[in-house]
Design a protein around this motif. Sequence first.
Motif, short mmCIF file in Angstrom:
data_model
loop_
_atom_site.label_atom_id
_atom_site.label_comp_id
_atom_site.label_asym_id
_atom_site.label_seq_id
_atom_site.Cartn_x
_atom_site.Cartn_y
_atom_site.Cartn_z
N THR A 49 1.00 -1.16 -0.04
CA THR A 49 0.05 -0.05 -0.02
C THR A 49 0.90 1.36 -0.02
N TRP B 215 0.25 7.24 0.71
CA TRP B 215 -0.93 8.24 0.40
C TRP B 215 -2.17 7.45 0.79
N ARG B 216 -2.26 6.23 0.41
CA ARG B 216 -3.31 5.42 0.45
C ARG B 216 -3.53 4.86 1.96
N PHE C 146 -2.33 6.60 4.56
CA PHE C 146 -2.81 7.95 5.27
C PHE C 146 -4.39 8.05 4.97
N ARG C 147 -4.74 7.69 3.89
CA ARG C 147 -6.12 8.08 3.47
C ARG C 147 -7.28 7.08 4.08
N HIS C 148 -6.67 5.91 4.23
CA HIS C 148 -7.47 4.59 4.41
C HIS C 148 -7.42 4.29 6.12
N THR D 69 -4.81 6.00 8.47
CA THR D 69 -4.36 6.81 9.47
C THR D 69 -5.57 8.13 9.82
N TRP D 70 -6.09 8.52 8.54
CA TRP D 70 -6.98 9.54 8.70
C TRP D 70 -8.25 9.32 9.30
N PRO D 71 -8.97 7.95 8.98
CA PRO D 71 -10.07 7.73 9.66
C PRO D 71 -9.92 7.22 11.25
N TRP E 214 -9.69 10.68 12.90
CA TRP E 214 -10.70 11.73 12.99
C TRP E 214 -11.15 12.10 14.31
N LYS F 202 -18.01 6.67 8.65
CA LYS F 202 -16.88 6.06 8.48
C LYS F 202 -16.92 4.39 8.97
#
Length: 293
Positions: free
Chosen positions: A196, A199-200, A202-204, A206-208, A211, A293
């Motif tokens: 992975t 960016w993916r 982080f997006r899928h 870390t970020w969720p 939140w 989410k």
Amino acid sequence: MLRNTKKEWLIAYILIAPFVAIYALIFVYPTIDMFFLSFQDAPLVGAGDFVGIENYERLPRDRRFGTAFWNTAYFVALTVIPGTFVALAISMAVTRLSGRTQALVLALFFLPYILPVSVVFRIWDWALNFQFGIAMHVLDAFGMDRIPVFKTTTWFMPAVAFVTIWWTCGFSVLLFLAGLRAIPQEIYEAAALDNTSRWRMFRHVTWPLLWPITGLVLTIQLILQLKIFDQVYLFSQGGRPNDNLVMVYYIFQRAFVNNQGGRAAAIAVVLFIMVIVISVINFQLTRLSERRK
């Protein structure tokens, strides 16, 4: 063993009584008194005449109130979301370090947060002052015109917003670091096995998972920046303070400069309601997004 419920409740009441008394004395009573004062034509200290909602009816026609309202909204837009993303970026960079290097870098970013506002003002006035600021000498060296950062309406709010982000992001960095360290490393290891990209990941991942912390940081920043006063007051000295008004600064002028306690209280009530409403809306939006989410 038999429990003496009444004794337990009595002990609980005794333990919380000092907090409740202090909270009522320094918050509840002044808040109630402020609401009553907002319906009077009264000085800051002393009796006044009851005028109903006249103080509130004046606000839409008050040009300086409109200036303060929109300057506050502009300042919030310049600081809350940008400051949150700056803190997130710093925290993610710090997590890639380790040992004493990580501790040193984290301390450098957190150090401004513990400085009093007077020191922050001196540092950035020394750097950006039109006459003797270091940044102005740099512009001179490149043959560029000096910019009166704190003397013009165009540059004032962006400059103060930049200083505020530099000053306050350290606490947000600590919150994000706590959230990042709470994420299990096994999740990242499993994502790495699937090749992975960062960016993916982080997006899928870390970020969720971050939140809830992001929502907390946004709420704290919203409340803090809606009550902005110190920086605006200090950097406005010698400039155009009436053009740089924010809500708390306008309350200060009405209350302590013009001795109009009733009108100042009405503005304070409006700001109080704004903070509560915006905080509740932000909290509910955060919960709704987390559920989706």
